[in-house]
Design a protein around this motif. Structure first.
Motif, PDB file in Angstrom:
ATOM      1  N   LEU A 101      39.612  36.488  37.015  1.00  0.00           N
ATOM      2  CA  LEU A 101      40.015  37.284  38.176  1.00  0.00           C
ATOM      3  C   LEU A 101      41.311  36.768  38.791  1.00  0.00           C
ATOM      4  N   SER A 102      41.528  35.456  38.745  1.00  0.00           N
ATOM      5  CA  SER A 102      42.758  34.899  39.315  1.00  0.00           C
ATOM      6  C   SER A 102      43.974  35.232  38.461  1.00  0.00           C
ATOM      7  N   ALA A 103      43.766  35.446  37.171  1.00  0.00           N
ATOM      8  CA  ALA A 103      44.886  35.695  36.263  1.00  0.00           C
ATOM      9  C   ALA A 103      45.101  37.171  35.960  1.00  0.00           C
ATOM     10  N   CYS A 104      44.103  38.017  36.232  1.00  0.00           N
ATOM     11  CA  CYS A 104      44.168  39.416  35.794  1.00  0.00           C
ATOM     12  C   CYS A 104      43.923  40.331  36.991  1.00  0.00           C
ATOM     13  N   ALA A 105      44.991  40.865  37.571  1.00  0.00           N
ATOM     14  CA  ALA A 105      44.888  41.625  38.816  1.00  0.00           C
ATOM     15  C   ALA A 105      44.142  42.936  38.647  1.00  0.00           C
ATOM     16  N   GLY A 106      44.149  43.515  37.449  1.00  0.00           N
ATOM     17  CA  GLY A 106      43.497  44.806  37.246  1.00  0.00           C
ATOM     18  C   GLY A 106      42.049  44.704  36.814  1.00  0.00           C
ATOM     19  N   LEU A 107      41.485  43.520  36.825  1.00  0.00           N
ATOM     20  CA  LEU A 107      40.120  43.304  36.337  1.00  0.00           C
ATOM     21  C   LEU A 107      39.101  43.390  37.468  1.00  0.00           C
ATOM     22  N   ARG A 108      37.981  44.039  37.194  1.00  0.00           N
ATOM     23  CA  ARG A 108      36.807  44.017  38.079  1.00  0.00           C
ATOM     24  C   ARG A 108      35.620  43.531  37.248  1.00  0.00           C
ATOM     25  N   ILE A 109      34.744  42.761  37.886  1.00  0.00           N
ATOM     26  CA  ILE A 109      33.550  42.260  37.195  1.00  0.00           C
ATOM     27  C   ILE A 109      32.309  42.702  37.955  1.00  0.00           C
ATOM     28  N   LEU A 110      31.372  43.314  37.253  1.00  0.00           N
ATOM     29  CA  LEU A 110      30.066  43.682  37.787  1.00  0.00           C
ATOM     30  C   LEU A 110      29.034  42.852  37.041  1.00  0.00           C
ATOM     31  N   ALA A 111      28.324  41.987  37.770  1.00  0.00           N
ATOM     32  CA  ALA A 111      27.346  41.090  37.148  1.00  0.00           C
ATOM     33  C   ALA A 111      25.933  41.482  37.560  1.00  0.00           C
ATOM     34  N   ALA A 112      24.985  41.294  36.658  1.00  0.00           N
ATOM     35  CA  ALA A 112      23.563  41.477  36.952  1.00  0.00           C
ATOM     36  C   ALA A 112      22.874  40.143  36.735  1.00  0.00           C
ATOM     37  N   SER A 113      22.243  39.624  37.783  1.00  0.00           N
ATOM     38  CA  SER A 113      21.676  38.280  37.709  1.00  0.00           C
ATOM     39  C   SER A 113      20.542  38.144  38.712  1.00  0.00           C
TER      40      SER A 113
END
Length: 738
Positions: A101-113
């Motif tokens: 996320l710090s290196a890739c401005a266009g990235l979103r992460i959706l986690a299931a935990s």
């Protein structure tokens, strides 16, 4: 969820195993696909055991041959990564998310935990189980569609058994089954699958004893999701040894617990700091749910998770010791509640003990299951029933006391206390003969032991029996004797309660000093903290006004009593207040309204197991008022309105009886005054409002937008000249029965 993702670049869906985190994440990913031109990519981590392989796994999903190309590939792209099942790789997932996320401005992460990743900038969305019907209240098949948990069950049931259908006859069983499964989607689906070979009753009965029935699952799903047992095993493996021990010990609780109870029951040999840390870990892992209830933090486990813990507790050989600690804690709790009941924290104690209903029943069962458990059961049941706290009905209280009395036959003072308490419950049920028998044995103990407290209480409840037999004047005198005896015994609480009951007797007797007695008693109470006492004094006030024929002023204090009774869930007070409001409606010439409230009052009495035929102090007024209303309306119309009132749920009855009424709204013969015309859709929505549905629930039922439902409700209020939804409920209840 779209809003949560727009507010941050990392969103983690948390919740217990089987609650549907993966399904929700995949659905969200599908809906958001158009917002990410470079795609939405699912990375399934359930079978990955090596944290060092995490980056390689993500790279593989993206079609990269080398994980070292991962940051370069994601830079400049707009895409979403869905990381499914992160709980066993928390540190690695958190570190990788930070890096990407710090290196890739266009990235979103959706986690299931099952547990949050714990990294900076993470937004957390807890996934709750699906809605299921509450235990209380009648249910019809058409109402089940309002509950997502039931809808899922019915959809899966029809998929495996096309002949299965929900009817008014089996809808209660369907609702009970979904409640037993706590609305957990995986549990619901596995239970529904059993309808392929078992009947609905067989599935429910098997679940009553064990969750071992849930062994068949979706073979195409990951192994940990194929059965409910496998899903919970997965959570158990992720726990520390201390968390596993606490999980198993907490399984003795029924219906939830607070931190103090957890420390007393589950903290043996662990120390407070270790238990607190373990409990926090179980909450993080979604094994234990945390919620605020009446300003207090409470915890609970889904029934399937609790059953799993009980099995582990039995395997460890700790079940008996832990259950004994559970019993001891709740014995101390109700003893303290009884001792402080007449103090300034009455409402707080009422709510606290009420919240522990399931635990108290379990503690009583534990006592009564032991050959030598009679005295402990007698002590617990008596303290619990002393003010009817945590009881669903008077009958339930009498059953507990009868069982405990049978198991502890000795003439100890605690037995005498159980006898007079049981007699009190019998009187409220209208079972005067049984109460007299119990008080007779109590009198024998008093004479044999010369115990001053037993003598005082026997006199007090004998006076109450006189009142309930219709001898209010005799009761006033005998309460005087009880007050004197309590004073000699040094029991100030006994003096206070007897004085309150003497005030009630004066009100029914039409005593000229009754009004002054009520007013004086109220000066010693704080309505915000001693709600129950204030509610009963408000009812005494209504009785005093009605009996001395100042009936126009009786409705206001009766309404106050009704609202207080509903707030603190005192169904006896609700029944008394409804009965009195029916009398005042008859006296005002509002006979249709009175018939509805008479029916609601009978339903309230039925709920707690009381019958009017044994309550002579109420019966004379009831008979006269009912006959007046019947004469005005005729038997057919009166009975129709009576049945309509009896079918109301408690909240509907309270809203109907307490709603402000316009003078002249009903004429002497009970004919409705002219009403504005509602459209067919507005009448349909008015009926749903009267059944207690919210605007959102109305929208779901009619398949319309919530805003549309809100607009319709606003139009209905305007047309009818009302300001509150309760007035709509009252209007609907008074419509002619078709």
């Amino acid at each position: 969820m779209r809003r949560s993702l727009s507010g941050g670049r990392l969103l983690t869906l948390t919740g217990m195993g089987g609650v549907g985190k993966t399904r929700l994440a995949l659905r969200a990913a599908a809906e958001l696909r158009r917002a990410f031109p470079d795609g939405v990519w699912l990375v399934e981590l359930g079978e990955l055991r090596s944290p060092g392989r995490l980056a390689a796994e993500v790279a593989s999903v993206l079609g990269l041959g080398d994980e070292r190309d991962l940051v370069g590939f994601l830079s400049g792209r707009r895409l979403m990564l869905v990381l499914d099942t992160c709980e066993h790789l928390l540190d690695s997932c958190a570190a990788l998310a930070d890096e990407l996320l710090s290196a890739c401005a266009g990235l979103r992460i959706l986690a299931a935990s099952r547990q949050p990743l714990g990294t900076a900038g993470e937004r957390i969305l807890h996934v709750d189980p699906l809605a299921v019907p509450e235990a209380a209240g009648p249910l019809e098949s058409r109402m089940l569609g309002h509950y997502d948990g039931v809808t899922l069950f019915l959809r899966r049931a029809n998929a495996v058994n096309r002949d299965f259908a929900v009817t008014d006859r089996n809808c209660g069983e369907v609702a009970e089954l979904c409640r037993m499964l706590d609305g957990v989607p995986l549990a619901i689906e596995l239970a529904a699958a059993r309808l392929r070979t078992l009947s609905l009753t067989q599935v429910r009965e098997a679940l009553t004893d064990s969750c071992a029935l849930l062994t068949d699952g979706n073979r195409s799903a990951p192994k940990r999701q194929q059965t409910l047992r496998a899903s919970i095993d997965w959570s158990h493996q992720l726990c520390t040894p201390a968390e596993r021990a606490v999980w198993s010990r907490l399984s003795v609780f029924a219906g939830g617990f607070d931190l103090a109870a957890a420390e007393a029951v589950a903290g043996a040999g662990l120390g407070g700091a270790v238990l607190d840390e373990a409990l926090a870990g179980l909450v993080e892992k979604s094994v234990v749910e945390r919620a605020e209830t009446d300003g207090r933090t409470r915890y609970r486990m889904a029934e399937v998770v609790r059953q799993y813990g009980r099995d582990r507790l039995a395997e460890a050989g700790e079940q008996e010791r832990t259950a004994a600690r559970h019993r001891d804690w709740f014995v101390r709790l109700v003893e303290r509640a009884e001792a402080e009941w007449l103090g300034p924290d009455q409402l707080a104690w009422y709510k606290r003990v009420r919240a522990e209903s399931a635990n108290l029943r379990q503690a009583l069962d534990f006592c009564l299951a032991k050959a030598d458990g009679g005295p402990a059961a007698l002590k617990l049941a008596t303290s619990l029933c002393a003010h009817r706290r945590a009881l669903d009905s008077l009958s339930e209280g009498r059953r507990w006391l009868d069982r405990a009395l049978d198991q502890a036959p000795g003439p100890e003072p605690v037995r005498a206390k159980a006898l007079w308490t049981n007699a009190w419950l019998a009187l409220m049920q209208g079972d005067g003969p049984a109460a007299r028998v119990l008080l007779s044995e109590c009198r024998e103990i008093a004479e044999r032991t010369q115990d001053a407290s037993v003598m005082a209480h026997e006199a007090q409840f004998s006076a109450l029996a006189d009142l309930f037999d219709g001898d209010a004047g005799v009761a006033v005198t005998r309460f005087g004797e009880a007050i004197r005896r309590h004073g000699e015994a040094g029991d100030l609480d006994g003096v206070r309660v007897s004085r309150f009951q003497q005030v009630m007797s004066r009100c029914f007797a039409g005593d000229p000093v009754a009004a002054a007695s009520v007013k004086q008693a109220k000066t010693f109470l704080r309505p915000d903290r001693e709600s129950a006492a204030y509610g009963y004094l408000s009812w005494y006030d209504a009785i005093e006004r009605f009996v001395r024929r100042d009936r126009g002023d009786a409705a206001a204090p009766a309404t106050r009593a009704l609202l207080i009774g509903a707030e603190i869930e005192d169904r006896w007070l609700v029944a008394l207040a409804l009965e009195t409001l029916a009398w005042t409606a008859v006296d005002a010439g509002e006979h249709v309204h009175a018939a509805h409230v008479f029916g609601a009052a009978e339903a309230a009495r039925d709920t707690i197991g009381s019958r009017l035929s044994g309550l002579a102090h109420l019966g004379a007024h009831h008979d006269r008022c009912e006959q007046t209303a019947r004469s005005a309306l005729g038997d057919e119309k009166f009975d129709a309105a009576y049945r309509s009132g009896a079918r109301m749920r408690e909240n509907e009855a309270v809203s109907y009886a307490a709603a402000p009424r316009k003078p002249g709204a009903l004429k002497e013969r009970g004919r409705p005054a002219a009403r504005p015309q509602l459209t067919s859709r507005e009448r349909e929505i008015a009926d749903l409002v009267a059944r207690g549905l919210s605007n959102q629930e109305i929208a779901g039922s009619l398949v319309i937008a919530r805003r549309t439902a809100e607009t319709h409700v606003g139009h209905i209020l305007t047309k009818l000249g009302f300001t509150a939804r309760a007035q709509i409920a009252a209007w609907v209840a008074e419509r002619p029965v078709r």
